[in-house]
Design an enzyme around this catalytic site. Sequence first.
Site, PDB file in Angstrom:
ATOM      1  N   GLY A 280       0.777  -1.236   0.000  1.00  0.00           N
ATOM      2  CA  GLY A 280       0.000   0.000   0.000  1.00  0.00           C
ATOM      3  C   GLY A 280       0.807   1.283   0.000  1.00  0.00           C
ATOM      4  N   HIS A 281       2.130   1.204  -0.149  1.00  0.00           N
ATOM      5  CA  HIS A 281       2.972   2.404  -0.047  1.00  0.00           C
ATOM      6  C   HIS A 281       3.921   2.483  -1.238  1.00  0.00           C
ATOM      7  CE1 HIS A 281       6.066   5.143   1.655  1.00  0.00           C
ATOM      8  NE2 HIS A 281       5.017   5.634   2.297  1.00  0.00           N
ATOM      9  N   PHE A 282       3.648   2.981  -2.233  1.00  0.00           N
ATOM     10  CA  PHE A 282       2.537   3.618  -2.892  1.00  0.00           C
ATOM     11  C   PHE A 282       1.984   2.667  -3.943  1.00  0.00           C
ATOM     12  CE2 PHE A 282       5.244   7.142  -1.492  1.00  0.00           C
ATOM     13  CZ  PHE A 282       4.346   7.928  -0.828  1.00  0.00           C
TER      14      PHE A 282
ATOM     15  N   VAL B 285       7.628   2.184  -2.479  1.00  0.00           N
ATOM     16  CA  VAL B 285       8.818   2.802  -1.912  1.00  0.00           C
ATOM     17  C   VAL B 285       8.833   2.451  -0.427  1.00  0.00           C
ATOM     18  CG1 VAL B 285       9.950   5.007  -1.411  1.00  0.00           C
ATOM     19  CG2 VAL B 285       8.718   4.716  -3.554  1.00  0.00           C
TER      20      VAL B 285
END
Length: 146
Positions: free
Chosen positions: A45-47, A52
Amino acid sequence: MTPQEILAQLPYGKSFLFVDELLDVDENGAKGNFTYHKDLSFYEGHFKNHPVTPAVILTETMAQIGLVCLGIYLLRDIDQDVSIAMTSNAIDFLKPVYPGEKVTVTSEKVYFRFNKLNCKVKMENTEGEVVCKGNISGMLISKDNG
């Protein structure tokens, strides 16, 4: 105290351990590495579509290697059940760290007095580029009182 003995005393479970290898530790600092494997859960979920490594995870990696491993070493002769917990940090983030990257963290003890450890830390990628750097502090805490 060997690097393997220090790693065995780290208070983290496998899903939150960000130390693969402790390369060096002495009275003045520590050095170790970690590879951010592509299947780590936070990348989902990041990103979205462009993962990252979150800054908080980079900070945690520097704290585990540069502060906690060093703290365990410095406390090796203490006859109490204590550990080091991060209390403050000031980190500059200079480059992104992507899934699959290996980093090396180096810390230099600034001071250890009045139950507080302060370290200058830096994280480098495999090309030797500094990806983040700053200062991290921690305090002695009793494991009984958490």
